[in-house]
Every structure is written in structure tokens, then in C-alpha cells.
Design an enzyme around this catalytic site. Sequence first.
Site, short mmCIF file in Angstrom:
data_model
loop_
_atom_site.label_atom_id
_atom_site.label_comp_id
_atom_site.label_asym_id
_atom_site.label_seq_id
_atom_site.Cartn_x
_atom_site.Cartn_y
_atom_site.Cartn_z
NE ARG A 51 -1.67 -2.17 2.75
CZ ARG A 51 -1.75 -3.43 2.31
NH1 ARG A 51 -2.76 -3.80 1.61
NH2 ARG A 51 -0.81 -4.30 2.61
CB THR A 52 3.40 2.58 2.31
OG1 THR A 52 2.65 2.05 3.40
CG2 THR A 52 3.92 3.95 2.67
CE LYS A 80 26.81 -2.17 -5.97
NZ LYS A 80 26.65 -1.08 -6.95
N1 CP Z 1 -0.39 -0.16 5.75
C1 CP Z 1 0.83 -0.38 5.23
O1 CP Z 1 1.82 0.25 5.58
O2 CP Z 1 0.85 -1.36 4.27
P1 CP Z 1 2.14 -1.79 3.46
O3 CP Z 1 3.12 -2.42 4.45
O4 CP Z 1 1.64 -2.75 2.43
O5 CP Z 1 2.75 -0.54 2.87
#
Ligand code: CP
Length: 310
Positions: A51-52, A80
Site C-alpha cells: 500500500r504505502t 555494497k
Molecule cells: N499499511 C501499510 O503500511 O501497508 P504496506 O506495508 O503494504 O505498505
Amino acid sequence: MKHIISPLDLTVNELDDLLELAGRIYRDPKRYCKVCDGKKLASLFYEPSTRTRLSFEAAMMNLGGNVLGFSSADSSSVTKGESIADTIKVISYYADICAMRHPKEGAPLVASQFSEIPIINAGDGGHNHPTQTLTDLLTIKEMKGGLNNLTIGVCGDLKFGRTVHSLINAMVRYEGIEFVMISPDELKIPEYLRHETLDNNNISYTETNILEDVLPKLDVLYMTRVQKERFFNEEDYIRLKDTFILDRKKMQYANDDMLVLHPLPRVNEIATEVDSDPRAAYFKQANYGVYLRMALIMTLLNLPEPTKEV
Ligand code: CP
């Protein structure tokens, strides 16, 4: 130049302005489709994300900008031995703004100290996840009509869940907020949060390990996943992971207008049968994340509202 490392980097007034802008974008996204013309977002994800990362990238594309970056540390020169400081000095030449997720707490803060462009913390270890919190606030504001006078239940892994820590820190700045903490004894909120945030702000809260008992009094139920990746001992994770499972039967105890939020990803803590309940708002919450991130990019780049319809 402003960075967003913690949700508290925005004053309540700045936060209100941001949420207002996100609401305007949500209602008329086409109007904003060229405001980042020629701008680039660096999306530096040293830890997995769906999502993020993708909502940041969608946000920049929706604004007419471009995206560059990596989705795992393995495909960057950190393998590296390159430092965060050197990485961000270089990225500052390539992009106008940067979203960074990192497993080490404080890594985005270090980046901000060496950066020539705004840094947005997209999650650092068990510490903070400000854009998730801002998304949560936008969802609550849009769906409950405001952020004051709410009883918020937070359920699950309150020890390691950074989204819960950030949400509590952000919500204590509003009037008439009460918290109900629902967790196993081993996963209660950290002591620093209890004393520095809740006690110091005279915030009323109760703690329980029985979800059904408290559901009738909640305006918002914020479910969380037990954070497997933060456990040292797999046996403890397996013993605790299914302590709370919200299902259709438990939802009968909740008010008709209670919102169920979850930052996602979920594992077992919300049965899929709850998804069709009108109170289940967690997928809508993920959608609000795009509009929130569009508003945040515009704000940090000091971009004005578009003057005419597109
Ligand atoms: N809510 C959230 O941070 O989802 P992700 O880890 O998929 O980004």
C-alpha cells in the site's frame, strides 16, 4: 524545507489544512492531475510494502509527476555498504521529494539531516508510520465528520504496531478522545507511550483483553496484525497471533455507525465475512491513502491549488 518524520511534525492547524486539501482532491481528483508536471518522487523502500509504496507512486502519477526508486534493499547499493547519508545526497540530485521506508528506526530522520529535498518517513521499524496515521485521520474525519469526541478501540499488537503508536500520538491532540486498549498482556502499549503521551496529556484510557465487552462503546475500532517480523521468538508469535479475530458474530455487539479500520495487510484478525459489513472501512481507508499522499506531496513541494479546471 519541511520533512515528515513523525505525525507530530505537523501542527494541528497544518494537519487540518492537509486533511482539507486531501478531501478536496478526493472529491475532484482530475483538477489536480497536472500540479506535479515535471516533478519526480524517489520511492526508496528498504523493507516490503504494497500500500504505502504503490499509493505514493499512484499519488505522484495522479498529480502528473514521475517516480523513480527501488522496492527492496537488495536492489540498491546498500548491499555494497553505502550509507543512508550518501544515498540521500545523491538522490537529492535525481528527485524533488523522497518517500523512504526502512527497517531501522530513525533511518528517515538521518536521511532528512543530509537531504536537499523533503523526506517523508514511509515507516521506520516499529517506530513511526506518519502517512498511515494521516490516512487514518483522513478516513475518520471523512467518515465520522470530525476528529473530536471519539472513543477509539485499538486492538491487537499494541506493543510492536507502529501504526497504533502513531495514531495515539496524533489523536491525543483532539478534544474528548478516549482510548480502549484491547490486547494480550504481552502486547500492551509501551510504557513510554502510556506515560509520555497518555498520562501527560490526561487522556482517559482503559485496557482489556476481551473485545466483545468493549465493542458497544466504540466509535472506531482500529484492528492490527500481530507483527511477526518484530518477534524474536516464533513460538510466542504463534501463541499470540490469533488472540483476536473480528467476525460477523462479534460485530453484532458494535454500534451501527462504528467504523472498523485496519492499516492492512491483515492476516487472520478480521474474518473476510466482515468485509461486506457497511461498517468495514479498511479498503476505503487504503483508497484514502492515495488522496492523503497527493495532498502531502503538494504541501511539501509548496505547490498551489490549480487555478482553473483541467
Ligand atoms: N499499511 C501499510 O503500511 O501497508 P504496506 O506495508 O503494504 O505498505
